[in-house]
Design a protein around this motif. Structure first.
Motif, PDB file in Angstrom:
ATOM      1  N   UNK A 659       0.828  -1.202   0.000  1.00 41.88           N
ATOM      2  CA  UNK A 659       0.000   0.000   0.000  1.00 41.88           C
ATOM      3  C   UNK A 659       0.865   1.256   0.000  1.00 41.88           C
ATOM      4  N   UNK A 660       2.018   1.182   0.705  1.00 39.33           N
ATOM      5  CA  UNK A 660       2.891   2.349   0.767  1.00 39.33           C
ATOM      6  C   UNK A 660       3.423   2.699  -0.620  1.00 39.33           C
ATOM      7  N   UNK A 661       3.857   1.687  -1.378  1.00 43.21           N
ATOM      8  CA  UNK A 661       4.356   1.945  -2.720  1.00 43.21           C
ATOM      9  C   UNK A 661       3.236   2.425  -3.635  1.00 43.21           C
ATOM     10  N   UNK A 662       2.032   1.874  -3.458  1.00 43.64           N
ATOM     11  CA  UNK A 662       0.894   2.337  -4.251  1.00 43.64           C
ATOM     12  C   UNK A 662       0.636   3.818  -3.994  1.00 43.64           C
ATOM     13  N   UNK A 663       0.695   4.221  -2.735  1.00 43.83           N
ATOM     14  CA  UNK A 663       0.479   5.635  -2.406  1.00 43.83           C
ATOM     15  C   UNK A 663       1.587   6.518  -2.981  1.00 43.83           C
ATOM     16  N   UNK A 664       2.823   6.015  -3.037  1.00 43.21           N
ATOM     17  CA  UNK A 664       3.911   6.772  -3.652  1.00 43.21           C
ATOM     18  C   UNK A 664       3.646   6.973  -5.143  1.00 43.21           C
TER      19      UNK A 664
END
Length: 717
Positions: A659-664
């Motif tokens: 999810x963190x990479x998706x938000x980036x």
């Protein structure tokens, strides 16, 4: 991959943990301290400046902001003394609430933390003091939205008319309460954002634990059960309570969940705690609608049997209960001398005892916090809890079935002793309150029993599953956190978090505690769909490999230079004149020169600044694949993908991202509404694909040594 030049491989440390907290605003405490010590200057925090922006408007506080001045502790104490962060250890008696700020809800939690030294050391590193290494800055660690954050502050504190404006330390030269309060204000955006809130919010930020509230006025729960829960709480459990509210204040409304045998309600509709000095003090000494810290319990023998006692602390540092079992009460004579000497302390410090019976009549809410909800076991045989965390965001789609869905499995072994076996906590981002007018968005979640025909699905349940009867009692609360515990029978259930104001597309964190490991998944995610496959539009005609290559080759020759290479300007023209025209683009977006350069850089592994025919053909295949995925997912033909749809697109490629990479990715390629248009989507997907391929090219085993795949991809994106 072998070590280089004798260096030993390093195991990557996950960011956002206590050992490796994320740095708020990228401020590194040690680098800043070293630089200011070297230059002989004191740190001034530009990210939380000593001005009215950090205070807030002052309107809600009824504060004359013109009289505020900012001073360092070294400037305000007597010359014969020097300031300290901590003097003779920490204690809840170090804390005195000011008359200006209604933050008893936070100070109550802060006081409870002093009773648990290990928890306090987690948030207040011991490598700082007013000593030779003092450079005007301190740092604290707070838990925020699923991760630990290191917060650097300067020690400029607000004063008004010569007195500290907010929390006051009981010792004139001890400043840890003031500095911790400032760090929390920085996390929330301003001091004014401390003016109202719930103790459970502060508990979570200070511990990273799970917090639950229990209504003493709810006839569903026997007071004896709640007594056992409080009295048998583990040593790491923090506890607080709220005095009964005035008549007419909204009470808690139950959340209807038809599939549970019993559910503990999270607080709904109740007012946040905003106590300041002019709120009423009752004749019995208690403060109306005020938060107190629970510091101890005791069950002692008296002449006629035994009595249950509970000890509370008032964040004022004064003002105590005047009824039975107060410091000067004659009831203490009923105890044995040994018990009386152990429990009784006669002093005006805000801490006092009262009987459980009186407490149950006077107080309305009990709040418990721990890293796991073991307080629900209530003295029963301890069983393990397992936690899953899911980050996501809501989209604007009006259909309830388009909310993210999470499948949980309850086994027959989870029903041992018929105790609580599921706890669900939904948290919205603190940014929501700052972005949307100072109010939390209304959020909630609902649990549905999954019928047999849907139990093997790994895709989100269809709209037909959520009939009108199931959705007839949806409720929402304007709070940061919503938490409930359940006694669920064996079977499968789907958890659906929702918000009434989805048009704002807010983000959230869902935590699910279960008795079994790996018993919760997100439907439609890479985790639940083990082998995702691209699903192109039915009207796309696939070319054979040879014919496909010849087609790309002919396109390349039309736009290539005499040296048989394609540079960024030619690539831009080719994409806009050929590729875009093959796809209906309702918004008219085209590739810019910067976008063309980005695509070229992603494919130009030789660093020539141009594409040769093989790299061009590979790029065109990527674009065609991603175009087909876009056409399939963009079902309403709006020309944009939201965050949920982007996640599906990534899943279709077979890539597994967090999810963190998706938000980036959304932050890098999305617009102001966190959406990606067709062209930006293609740029994002090509970048993601090539970065992933580069990682496996550089890594001998596909795992990496100095950096893991997730970290590498995040840096490259």
């Amino acid at each position: 991959m072998n070590s280089i030049s004798g260096l030993q491989p390093r195991i990557p440390v996950r960011n956002g943990t206590l050992d490796n907290p994320r740095k708020l605003f990228n401020q590194d405490f040690y680098s800043l301290r070293d630089w200011h010590l070297k230059t002989g200057t004191l740190f001034v925090d530009e990210a939380f400046s000593a001005n009215l922006n950090s205070i807030g408007s002052g309107k809600e506080l009824d504060l004359n902001t013109r009289n505020i001045e900012w001073r360092r502790p070294k400037e305000i104490i007597e010359h014969s003394k020097r300031p300290h962060l901590i003097v003779d250890g920490t204690s809840l008696f170090d804390i005195l609430q000011s008359k200006t700020l209604g933050n008893c809800w936070f100070l109550c939690a802060m006081g409870a933390l002093t009773l648990r030294r290990n928890l306090l050391e987690n948030i207040m590193p011991t490598d700082q003091e007013y000593d030779a290494n003092y450079a005007g800055l301190f740092h604290f660690r707070l838990w925020h939205f699923g991760e630990w954050v290191d917060i650097v502050i300067d020690d400029l504190l607000p004063f008004c008319n010569g007195e500290l404006l907010y929390v006051r330390p009981s010792s004139a030269n001890e400043f840890w309460p003031c500095l911790l309060e400032k760090a929390y204000a920085k996390l929330l955006g301003s001091y004014q954002n401390l003016h109202w809130g719930f103790p459970e919010e502060a508990f979570v930020n200070l511990t990273g634990g799970i917090t639950m509230t229990f209504d003493l006025k709810n006839e569903q729960f026997q007071r004896n059960y709640l007594w056992h829960m409080v009295n048998n709480a583990s040593p790491d459990t923090l506890m607080a309570c709220v005095h009964s509210q005035q008549e007419g204040t909204p009470r808690n409304r139950s959340m209807s969940v038809p599939v549970v045998k019993e559910a503990l309600d999270f607080r709904r509709g109740s007012e946040p705690i905003t106590y300041i000095a002019d709120n009423p003090v009752l004749s019995n000494g208690l403060v109306q609608s005020h938060a107190y810290c629970i510091t101890d319990t005791a069950q002692v023998e008296v002449k006629n049997g035994c009595v249950k006692l509970i000890r509370l602390w008032n964040p004022w540092g004064q003002g105590e209960w005047r009824g039975a079992w107060n410091d000067k009460s004659l009831t203490w004579k009923e105890l044995r001398e040994e018990d009386r000497q152990t429990l009784r302390r006669v002093r005006e410090d805000g801490e006092f005892w009262m009987s459980w019976e009186d407490f149950s009549l006077e107080f309305s809410i009990i709040i418990l916090c721990n890293h796991i909800p073991d307080f629900l076991d209530c003295g029963e045989q301890q069983r393990r809890w397992y936690k899953r965390m899911f980050w996501n965001r809501w989209t604007k789609d009006e259909l309830f079935s388009r909310n993210p869905q999470y499948m949980i499995t309850v086994t027959s072994s989870d029903e041992v002793n018929k105790g609580y076996n599921v706890v669900i906590s939904l948290m919205q981002s603190s940014r929501n309150r700052q972005k949307f007018g100072g109010q939390w968005l209304p959020i909630g979640f609902k649990v549905f029993k999954v019928e047999s025909q849907f139990q093997d699905t790994r895709e989100p349940l269809p709209a037909s599953f959520f009939n009108q009867d199931k959705l007839s009692k949806l409720e929402a609360c304007r709070q940061r956190d919503a938490t409930m515990s359940y006694k669920l029978a064996a079977g499968k259930y789907v958890v659906v978090p929702y918000t009434v104001e989805r048009e704002k597309e807010p983000s959230y964190l869902l935590q699910i505690f279960l008795r079994s490991k790996d018993a919760a998944i997100e439907l439609g995610s890479v985790e639940s769909i083990k082998e995702p496959k691209p699903q192109p539009c039915e009207n796309v005609i696939r070319l054979s490999a040879n014919k496909e290559h010849e087609t790309y080759k002919s396109i390349f020759k039309r736009y290539a230079t005499k040296e048989v290479i394609m540079k960024s300007q030619s690539l831009q023209k080719c994409l806009n004149e050929v590729f875009i025209k093959e796809f209906p683009n309702p918004n008219g977006f085209k590739f810019t020169i910067d976008g063309s350069r980005g695509l070229l850089a992603s494919m130009d592994h030789a660093g020539r600044g141009a594409l040769e025919i093989e790299n061009f053909c590979r790029l065109w295949r990527y674009l065609t694949q991603f175009k087909d995925i876009f056409a399939d997912i963009d079902s309403n033909r709006c020309g944009f993908l939201n965050s949920g749809e982007l996640r599906k697109a990534v899943n279709r490629t077979g890539l597994n991202i967090s999810k963190d990479l998706l938000n980036r990715m959304i932050a890098r390629f999305g617009d102001s509404e966190d959406k990606l248009n067709f062209v930006d989507y293609l740029l994002c997907m090509v970048r993601l694909k090539t970065v992933s391929k580069t990682f496996f090219t550089l890594s001998d085993d596909g795992k990496g040594v100095y950096i893991n795949q997730e970290k590498f991809m995040a840096l490259m994106m």
